[in-house]
Design an enzyme around this catalytic site. Structure first.
Site, PDB file in Angstrom:
ATOM      1  N   TYR A 142       0.827  -1.222   0.000  1.00  0.00           N
ATOM      2  CA  TYR A 142       0.000   0.000   0.000  1.00  0.00           C
ATOM      3  C   TYR A 142       0.858   1.267   0.000  1.00  0.00           C
ATOM      4  O   TYR A 142       0.349   2.368  -0.177  1.00  0.00           O
ATOM      5  CB  TYR A 142      -0.945   0.029   1.207  1.00  0.00           C
ATOM      6  CG  TYR A 142      -2.016  -1.046   1.177  1.00  0.00           C
ATOM      7  CD1 TYR A 142      -2.344  -1.702  -0.010  1.00  0.00           C
ATOM      8  CD2 TYR A 142      -2.696  -1.399   2.325  1.00  0.00           C
ATOM      9  CE1 TYR A 142      -3.315  -2.681  -0.026  1.00  0.00           C
ATOM     10  CE2 TYR A 142      -3.681  -2.386   2.300  1.00  0.00           C
ATOM     11  CZ  TYR A 142      -3.979  -3.024   1.120  1.00  0.00           C
ATOM     12  OH  TYR A 142      -4.948  -4.003   1.093  1.00  0.00           O
ATOM     13  N   LYS A 192       3.795 -15.258   1.556  1.00  0.00           N
ATOM     14  CA  LYS A 192       3.789 -16.117   0.368  1.00  0.00           C
ATOM     15  C   LYS A 192       5.246 -16.325  -0.060  1.00  0.00           C
ATOM     16  O   LYS A 192       5.658 -15.904  -1.143  1.00  0.00           O
ATOM     17  CB  LYS A 192       2.976 -15.468  -0.754  1.00  0.00           C
ATOM     18  CG  LYS A 192       1.487 -15.424  -0.479  1.00  0.00           C
ATOM     19  CD  LYS A 192       0.762 -16.722  -0.819  1.00  0.00           C
ATOM     20  CE  LYS A 192       0.693 -16.931  -2.298  1.00  0.00           C
ATOM     21  NZ  LYS A 192       0.159 -18.265  -2.631  1.00  0.00           N
ATOM     22  N   ASP A 225      -2.327 -18.048   1.723  1.00  0.00           N
ATOM     23  CA  ASP A 225      -3.552 -18.609   1.123  1.00  0.00           C
ATOM     24  C   ASP A 225      -4.042 -19.810   1.930  1.00  0.00           C
ATOM     25  O   ASP A 225      -5.232 -19.969   2.193  1.00  0.00           O
ATOM     26  CB  ASP A 225      -3.335 -18.967  -0.353  1.00  0.00           C
ATOM     27  CG  ASP A 225      -2.071 -19.772  -0.607  1.00  0.00           C
ATOM     28  OD1 ASP A 225      -1.192 -19.826   0.283  1.00  0.00           O
ATOM     29  OD2 ASP A 225      -1.949 -20.366  -1.695  1.00  0.00           O
ATOM     30  N   ASP A 249      -4.903  -7.214   5.841  1.00  0.00           N
ATOM     31  CA  ASP A 249      -6.161  -6.543   5.525  1.00  0.00           C
ATOM     32  C   ASP A 249      -7.244  -7.594   5.248  1.00  0.00           C
ATOM     33  O   ASP A 249      -8.353  -7.544   5.805  1.00  0.00           O
ATOM     34  CB  ASP A 249      -5.926  -5.675   4.275  1.00  0.00           C
ATOM     35  CG  ASP A 249      -7.002  -4.636   4.079  1.00  0.00           C
ATOM     36  OD1 ASP A 249      -7.928  -4.575   4.903  1.00  0.00           O
ATOM     37  OD2 ASP A 249      -6.913  -3.889   3.089  1.00  0.00           O
ATOM     38  N   ASP A 253     -10.201  -9.213   8.155  1.00  0.00           N
ATOM     39  CA  ASP A 253     -11.633  -9.068   7.859  1.00  0.00           C
ATOM     40  C   ASP A 253     -12.330 -10.433   7.865  1.00  0.00           C
ATOM     41  O   ASP A 253     -13.437 -10.574   8.383  1.00  0.00           O
ATOM     42  CB  ASP A 253     -11.857  -8.395   6.502  1.00  0.00           C
ATOM     43  CG  ASP A 253     -11.984  -6.890   6.642  1.00  0.00           C
ATOM     44  OD1 ASP A 253     -11.510  -6.346   7.665  1.00  0.00           O
ATOM     45  OD2 ASP A 253     -12.552  -6.245   5.746  1.00  0.00           O
TER      46      ASP A 253
END
Ligand code: NAD
Length: 368
Positions: A142, A192, A225, A249, A253
């Protein structure tokens, strides 16, 4: 002894409504437990823009830097939707996070027994769930450069850059290990590393910090993942999860929704320790300003109340009082009291924002 200082920025929409209930709890702490805070209040978001033409006045920023902790309600609303990007209400919040350098975002996902039916997962998968996601908040994709939309040949290309320095990874890893020591003593780091160099470095640095400074904490690594899958398959296997800005993020959530309503979710954003040893800190509910219910006495104040409980625990080392407050919330829910957002399909009569605050204070009284 100097009282600990707290800056309240209630903000817009339901922010001031839910904060009114937190102020009842703060007053209770002073009256009944002798824990008195020096509380000041100021504006952030749309209300600050209305008053000063900016969503965060420099004086407010300076106050936020000087207090022991900031407690924020919510910002934003349709009235401000068409403002220039630079003065939108959310910019006030982003400025706070950036200038206070709040790099560690703590999002607990805790399932109160009384609300286990609310989860989209089976009750036995979530009942008793208590995990903490630590998300790196000030770096990663970001923020990384280069970023932008460029032209390459005869087409456009959108670019963002995932970038982490060793010190950025190490400081958020430390924050996760410290937390784990106060909880179940387990950290799972997610990245990852199979396809991203930044993930390889993340894994190496987290492991190094662990081996040198926190060998007593159990550490595991997981691809993000798979982490997402495990979170909905068997979430209780986790204690603390540490991950980068982007994965955090998404994962926080997903984890949050294991537990039901947005009106229940607190958060903390922590930075480096100040001279007095306390971390720079901002506590806020995860939800926004809920313009659809603002001013109607319908908002659930529990997310904001639980954010204050996090302040007690992480800024003021008052873990026992934090637990007392969390248990008071649990008791109110177990007694069947619900704001409208917690009404199940079987219905019932919801109570108001202020009745929920009063019930929590009554449960605190009963705890003495
Ligand atoms: P929201 O979180 O405000 O509301 C989403 C839904 O959840 C709404 O139906 C709302 O009524 C409900 N809800 C939220 N909090 C609740 C509570 N405490 N009790 C009961 N119900 C609750 O998100 P949104 O509608 O996408 O955004 C509304 C405004 O809030 C926008 O201006 C947005 O930019 C802003 N926002 C601010 C923050 C923040 O201040 N941190 C976060 C998200 C959104």
């Amino acid at each position: 002894m100097v009282n600990p200082s707290l800056l309240i920025l209630a903000g817009d929409g339901i922010g001031p409504e839910v904060m009114t209930e937190v102020k009842k709890v703060i007053a209770w702490m002073g009256d009944k437990r002798g824990i008195t805070f020096d509380v000041s209040e100021d504006l952030v978001g749309g209300c600050a823009y209305d008053q000063h033409g900016t969503p965060l006045h420099d004086d407010t920023m300076a106050k936020a830097q000087s207090v022991d902790a900031v407690l924020l309600g919510a910002v934003g609303g349709p009235k401000y939707d068409n403002l220039d990007f630079s003065v939108k209400p959310e910019r006030g919040l982003l400025r706070l996070r950036k200038e206070m350098d709040l790099f560690s975002n703590l999002r607990p996902a805790q399932c109160f027994d009384a609300l286990a039916d609310f989860s989209s997962l089976k009750k036995d998968v979530v009942a008793g769930l208590d995990i903490m996601i630590v998300r790196e908040l000030t770096s990663g994709v970001y923020f990384g450069e280069p970023r932008g939309i460029f032209t390459e040949g005869n087409e456009r290309v959108g670019i963002n850059t995932q970038r982490y320095t060793e010190s950025e990874i190490a400081r958020v890893a430390r924050s996760a290990f410290e937390l784990a020591r106060k909880r179940g003593n387990k950290v799972c780091s997610m990245e990852k590393a199979n396809v991203m160099e930044s993930g390889i470095l993340w894994r190496e640095v987290v492991q190094e910090v662990h081996d040198k400074e926190y060998p007593d904490v159990e550490l595991s690594h997981m691809y993000a993942d798979n982490g997402a899958m495990q979170l909905v398959r068997r979430p209780k296997q986790f204690d603390v999860i540490v991950t980068d800005n982007l994965f955090g993020d998404l994962l926080s959530d997903a984890a949050a929704m294991l537990t039901g309503s947005l009106g229940m979710l607190p958060s903390a954003s922590l930075g480096a320790p100040m001279a007095n040893g306390r971390p720079k800190a901002l506590y806020e509910p995860v939800h926004g300003s809920a313009p659809d219910i603002a001013g109607q006495g319908k908002a659930n104040p529990i997310a904001c109340v639980l954010s204050f409980a996090m302040a007690l625990r992480y800024s003021f080392d008052l873990g026992d009082e934090a637990a007392r407050l969390e248990q008071a919330v649990e008791k109110v829910l177990a007694d069947g009291l619900r704001t409208a957002d917690l009404m199940g399909p079987e219905g019932g009569t919801p109570i108001s924002t202020s009745a929920m605050g009063d019930a929590i204070v009554a449960a605190l009284d009963a705890s003495l």
